[in-house]
Design an enzyme around this catalytic site. Structure first.
Site, PDB file in Angstrom:
ATOM      1  N   GLU A 318       0.843  -1.192   0.000  1.00 43.10           N
ATOM      2  CA  GLU A 318       0.000   0.000   0.000  1.00 43.10           C
ATOM      3  C   GLU A 318       0.880   1.244   0.000  1.00 43.10           C
ATOM      4  OE1 GLU A 318      -4.073  -1.091   2.332  1.00 43.10           O
ATOM      5  OE2 GLU A 318      -2.359  -0.539   3.576  1.00 43.10           O
ATOM      6  N   CYS A 319       0.720   2.086  -1.019  1.00 41.98           N
ATOM      7  CA  CYS A 319       1.393   3.379  -1.126  1.00 41.98           C
ATOM      8  C   CYS A 319       2.912   3.218  -1.047  1.00 41.98           C
ATOM      9  CB  CYS A 319       0.855   4.355  -0.091  1.00 41.98           C
ATOM     10  SG  CYS A 319       1.199   6.079  -0.494  1.00 41.98           S
ATOM     11  N   GLY A 320       3.522   3.391   0.130  1.00 38.11           N
ATOM     12  CA  GLY A 320       4.958   3.156   0.249  1.00 38.11           C
ATOM     13  C   GLY A 320       5.328   1.742  -0.136  1.00 38.11           C
ATOM     14  N   MET A 323       5.514   1.665  -3.843  1.00 38.66           N
ATOM     15  CA  MET A 323       6.767   2.285  -4.266  1.00 38.66           C
ATOM     16  C   MET A 323       7.924   1.296  -4.176  1.00 38.66           C
ATOM     17  SD  MET A 323       5.951   5.822  -2.241  1.00 38.66           S
ATOM     18  CE  MET A 323       7.585   6.552  -2.341  1.00 38.66           C
ATOM     19  N   THR A 419      -1.089  -0.917  -4.444  1.00 39.44           N
ATOM     20  CA  THR A 419      -2.051   0.171  -4.623  1.00 39.44           C
ATOM     21  C   THR A 419      -1.543   1.443  -3.958  1.00 39.44           C
ATOM     22  OG1 THR A 419      -3.290  -0.160  -2.566  1.00 39.44           O
ATOM     23  CG2 THR A 419      -3.924  -1.516  -4.455  1.00 39.44           C
TER      24      THR A 419
END
Length: 437
Positions: A318-320, A323, A419
């Site tokens: 999720e997010c980080g 990445m 995501t």
């Protein structure tokens, strides 16, 4: 079924009025008076709760109607512990269409203590409080504004003027004195994490001394009991590895609780170079991978994770986490670092945030966190963008929010999913994830 400890909600007149400082000072004062405090935060936040935990000594609970629904919010609150729950609001009391502070207070039937900036006002503080109380009737919300905490108020004549101006049915709960030490430095994605920049003990104690702690404790009321308890899960032999360090620190307590209720949980640190534990699936929560990109690149953990994902190990980011699952991460300084290369994307950091909203996603096909056609709700707040390959596969269409490209979120490759959207355990997404392992 218990509705959790009695509590109250700290609502602000606006963002930036000092709700976090007031929350920490009140928690400190209650703890000093012998109460065990359960902190909570209205809205999808990871950073303010870290400050709560640093002072109260227990994880802060997230209360958001968009993420959890009414009964899910009540269930999450009911799992709190301690003698009194102090709920820090989000933005101004009535701000937010998906889950305002007023909506949270109404759902739980908890009173509101209004935090008002009294730096340049006395009688006007009373007028502000009256306006906020009466506005609830105007918009048809069952919200009780019980009284005020005067932020940045001096003692003596200043304090007396505020106290005397309040009508008898609005309590004066004390003040937070002006003090430059009671400032939390900004960082993108919010404020510094609590363990990195705690407020000075002396300044927090000084603020705690000017609060009417007996009145605050007496104002706490019992919350609404949820209609249905959380369904118990059958014993399973699933093992989930959760990344947990300074790069992956954005996760809700309820997420780990849900995992532990249904699986064996083991944590590891990619920044420290821990090997990926023997497990059935990996969860990479959000955080600050851009601040640790060089260490992540050199540690070897992400390289190993990429290999395991290519062999079929499910990885949810999720997010980080998204990445870190990409091929590369370019920091705002222009330095590029290799990541896990699970997903066909290259991520770049920017000086301004790229998305901030409550989110709703609809699954295109069955994926790690949703069945085909199922909708899940979450939130997004990120400063990065992802440049994806033309043939990249998306798991979701965005009904609300920006996602990765404005129309889609959830890059999927192998049996893995990344995501920009953060979801809460009450969304059911993590139950679905565990069922896929």
């Amino acid at each position: 079924m218990s509705g959790g400890p009695p509590g109250f909600v700290l609502g602000g007149t606006s963002s930036g009025v000092g709700k976090t400082v007031a929350t920490l000072a009140i928690a400190k004062a209650l703890e000093d008076a012998g109460y065990a405090v359960q902190p909570a935060k209205a809205g999808p936040d990871f950073i303010d709760p870290s400050h709560h935990e640093a002072v109260a000594g227990r994880p802060s609970r997230t209360l958001d109607l968009w993420l959890e629904g009414e009964d899910g919010l009540r269930r999450n609150y009911s799992r709190g512990e301690g003698d009194i729950c102090v709920v820090e609001g989000v933005m101004g009391l009535y701000d937010g269409d998906g889950s305002s502070t007023a909506m949270v207070a109404e759902t739980l039937e908890l009173p509101v203590v209004l935090v008002v900036d009294a730096k340049a006002g006395m009688e006007s503080v009373a007028a502000t409080a009256l306006g906020f109380r009466e506005y609830a009737d105007e918009i048809g919300r069952d919200v009780e504004v019980a009284g005020v905490v005067a932020q940045r108020a001096h003692g003596g004549r200043h304090e007396a003027g505020i106290h005397d101006a309040l009508p008898k049915d609005l309590e004066y709960f004390g003040r937070i004195p002006p003090n430059s030490d009671l400032e939390i430095p900004d960082r993108h994605l919010g404020l510094h994490m609590g363990e990195e920049a705690p407020l000075p003990e002396e300044a927090l104690s000084e603020a705690a001394e000017t609060l009417e702690i007996d009145r605050l404790a007496a104002a706490a009321s019992e919350a609404t009991v949820p209609d249905a308890p959380l369904e118990e899960s059958a014993d399973v032999a699933t093992r989930v590895a959760v990344a947990s360090d300074a790069a992956f620190c954005f996760r809700y307590p309820a997420t780990l609780e849900r995992f532990r209720d249904r699986a064996d949980v083991v944590t590891f640190s990619p920044v420290a170079g821990d090997p990926v534990p023997d497990c059935d699936g990996v969860y990479l929560p959000g955080g600050y991978p851009e601040l640790h990109a060089a260490g992540l690149e050199s540690s070897g953990t992400l390289e190993e994770l990429g290999r395991l994902a290519s062999e079929g190990l499910p990885v949810l980011g999720e997010c980080g986490g998204l990445m870190a699952m990409s091929r590369s991460l370019t920091t705002a300084d222009g330095d590029s670092h290799e990541m896990a290369a699970i997903l066909p994307a290259d991520v770049t950091m920017h000086d301004r945030y790229r998305a901030l909203d409550h989110v709703e996603l609809e699954a295109i096909d069955g994926t790690l966190t949703a069945d085909a056609g199922e909708r899940i709700r979450g939130h997004e707040f990120h400063y990065s963008s992802a440049d994806v390959d033309a043939d990249a596969r998306f798991a979701f269409e965005t009904v609300r929010g920006d996602g990765i490209d404005g129309d889609h979120d959830g890059l999927t490759e192998y049996d893995s999913l990344g995501t920009y959207t953060h979801v809460h355990a009450e969304s059911g997404a993590f139950d679905r994830f565990l069922e896929q392992l």
